[in-house]
Motif scaffolding. Structure first.
Motif, short mmCIF file in Angstrom:
data_model
loop_
_atom_site.label_atom_id
_atom_site.label_comp_id
_atom_site.label_asym_id
_atom_site.label_seq_id
_atom_site.Cartn_x
_atom_site.Cartn_y
_atom_site.Cartn_z
N ILE A 152 0.85 -1.19 0.00
CA ILE A 152 0.00 0.00 0.00
C ILE A 152 0.88 1.23 0.00
N GLY A 153 0.68 2.12 -0.98
CA GLY A 153 1.41 3.39 -1.04
C GLY A 153 0.51 4.52 -0.57
N PHE A 154 1.10 5.50 0.13
CA PHE A 154 0.34 6.60 0.73
C PHE A 154 0.67 7.93 0.08
N LYS A 155 -0.26 8.87 0.22
CA LYS A 155 -0.10 10.23 -0.29
C LYS A 155 1.15 10.87 0.28
N SER A 156 1.69 11.76 -0.52
CA SER A 156 2.81 12.56 -0.03
C SER A 156 2.62 13.96 -0.55
N GLU A 157 3.40 14.87 -0.03
CA GLU A 157 3.26 16.27 -0.45
C GLU A 157 3.79 16.50 -1.86
N ASP A 158 4.81 15.75 -2.28
CA ASP A 158 5.42 16.02 -3.57
C ASP A 158 5.05 15.02 -4.67
N GLU A 159 4.21 14.04 -4.38
CA GLU A 159 3.75 13.03 -5.33
C GLU A 159 4.87 12.15 -5.90
N ALA A 160 6.09 12.34 -5.45
CA ALA A 160 7.21 11.53 -5.94
C ALA A 160 7.85 10.72 -4.83
N SER A 161 7.43 10.95 -3.59
CA SER A 161 7.97 10.18 -2.49
C SER A 161 6.91 10.05 -1.41
N GLY A 162 7.09 9.08 -0.57
CA GLY A 162 6.11 8.88 0.49
C GLY A 162 6.38 7.58 1.23
N LYS A 163 5.39 7.17 2.01
CA LYS A 163 5.52 5.96 2.81
C LYS A 163 4.73 4.83 2.16
N PHE A 164 5.13 3.61 2.51
CA PHE A 164 4.38 2.44 2.09
C PHE A 164 4.37 1.41 3.21
N LEU A 165 3.42 0.50 3.10
CA LEU A 165 3.34 -0.65 3.98
C LEU A 165 3.33 -1.88 3.11
N SER A 166 3.92 -2.96 3.59
CA SER A 166 3.79 -4.23 2.88
C SER A 166 3.69 -5.35 3.91
N GLN A 167 2.99 -6.38 3.51
CA GLN A 167 2.88 -7.57 4.34
C GLN A 167 2.81 -8.77 3.43
N THR A 168 3.66 -9.77 3.70
CA THR A 168 3.67 -11.01 2.95
C THR A 168 3.05 -12.10 3.82
N GLY A 169 1.98 -12.70 3.33
CA GLY A 169 1.30 -13.73 4.09
C GLY A 169 0.90 -13.22 5.45
N GLN A 170 1.27 -13.94 6.48
CA GLN A 170 0.96 -13.54 7.86
C GLN A 170 2.17 -12.96 8.58
N GLU A 171 3.21 -12.61 7.84
CA GLU A 171 4.40 -12.05 8.45
C GLU A 171 4.12 -10.65 9.00
N ALA A 172 5.08 -10.09 9.70
CA ALA A 172 4.93 -8.75 10.27
C ALA A 172 4.75 -7.71 9.17
N ILE A 173 4.05 -6.66 9.49
CA ILE A 173 3.87 -5.54 8.57
C ILE A 173 5.19 -4.79 8.48
N VAL A 174 5.61 -4.47 7.25
CA VAL A 174 6.87 -3.77 7.03
C VAL A 174 6.58 -2.36 6.53
N PRO A 175 6.96 -1.34 7.30
CA PRO A 175 6.83 0.03 6.82
C PRO A 175 8.09 0.46 6.08
N GLY A 176 7.92 1.32 5.10
CA GLY A 176 9.07 1.80 4.36
C GLY A 176 8.79 3.12 3.69
N HIS A 177 9.71 3.53 2.85
CA HIS A 177 9.64 4.80 2.14
C HIS A 177 9.89 4.54 0.66
N TYR A 178 9.18 5.26 -0.20
CA TYR A 178 9.42 5.15 -1.64
C TYR A 178 9.81 6.51 -2.19
N GLN A 179 10.55 6.49 -3.28
CA GLN A 179 10.90 7.72 -3.99
C GLN A 179 10.92 7.41 -5.48
N LEU A 180 10.25 8.24 -6.25
CA LEU A 180 10.25 8.13 -7.70
C LEU A 180 11.03 9.31 -8.25
N LYS A 181 12.17 9.01 -8.87
CA LYS A 181 13.03 10.06 -9.41
C LYS A 181 13.56 9.59 -10.75
#
Length: 172
Positions: free
Chosen positions: A90-119
């Motif tokens: 899941i990708g979330f809104k950001s102020e600049d539309e090119a970077s922001g936060k995301f969440l991922s989860q594989t199966g029943q594993e722990a939820i992994v938060p992270g950051h994305y950047q499109l450049k």
């Protein structure tokens, strides 16, 4: 291009050819993966539930993808199928539309938060925890050919890097 447009391009069935290098003292591996990537409606319960579990606002989500994969990996002497559950990203809104936060989860594993950047039309996913750090980059050579690299480093000194070339087999 904004993040939603980039994610719209990933939908489909992809054949991935991968080479993975480990450090220290482990043999390299090659592998093939069939990836099926589909967009998920942001109002679906699994998207809302994952957001709530991670204390994230589901109304700020801009894209959700379900990634299913069937993998085959090989070392010098062996070849074996690798099972992995589906991943919800899941990708979330950001102020600049090119970077922001995301969440991922594989199966029943722990939820992994992270950051994305499109450049420069290259998407980078970054995850940092006390136990490991991961950087993954994805870019397109054309609409049906993309490249992906990743680098994972663990606190115990283990390192893994991989390169994938991925061909789209179908668009949905």
């Amino acid at each position: 291009m904004d993040i939603v447009n980039f994610f719209e391009k990933v939908e489909g069935i992809w054949f991935s050819q991968r080479t993975t290098h480990f450090s220290p003292d482990q043999p390299s591996q090659t592998g093939q993966t069939l990836l099926q990537i589909t967009r998920v409606n942001l109002s679906e319960s699994r998207v809302v539930d994952l957001c709530q579990q991670a204390s994230a606002n589901p109304d700020e989500a801009v894209v959700a993808l379900l990634i299913q994969q069937e993998s085959q990996q090989s070392t010098y002497r062996t070849s074996a199928p690798v099972a992995q559950g589906p991943t919800l990203l899941i990708g979330f809104k950001s102020e600049d539309e090119a970077s922001g936060k995301f969440l991922s989860q594989t199966g029943q594993e722990a939820i992994v938060p992270g950051h994305y950047q499109l450049k420069d039309e290259v998407l980078t996913f970054t995850i940092r925890t006390d136990e490991f750090q991961s950087d993954e980059r994805i870019w397109y050579m054309n609409p049906n050919l993309r490249m992906r690299t990743s680098l994972v480093k663990r606190a115990d000194g283990f390192q893994m890097s991989s390169f994938c070339s991925e061909l789209r087999r179908s668009s949905k």
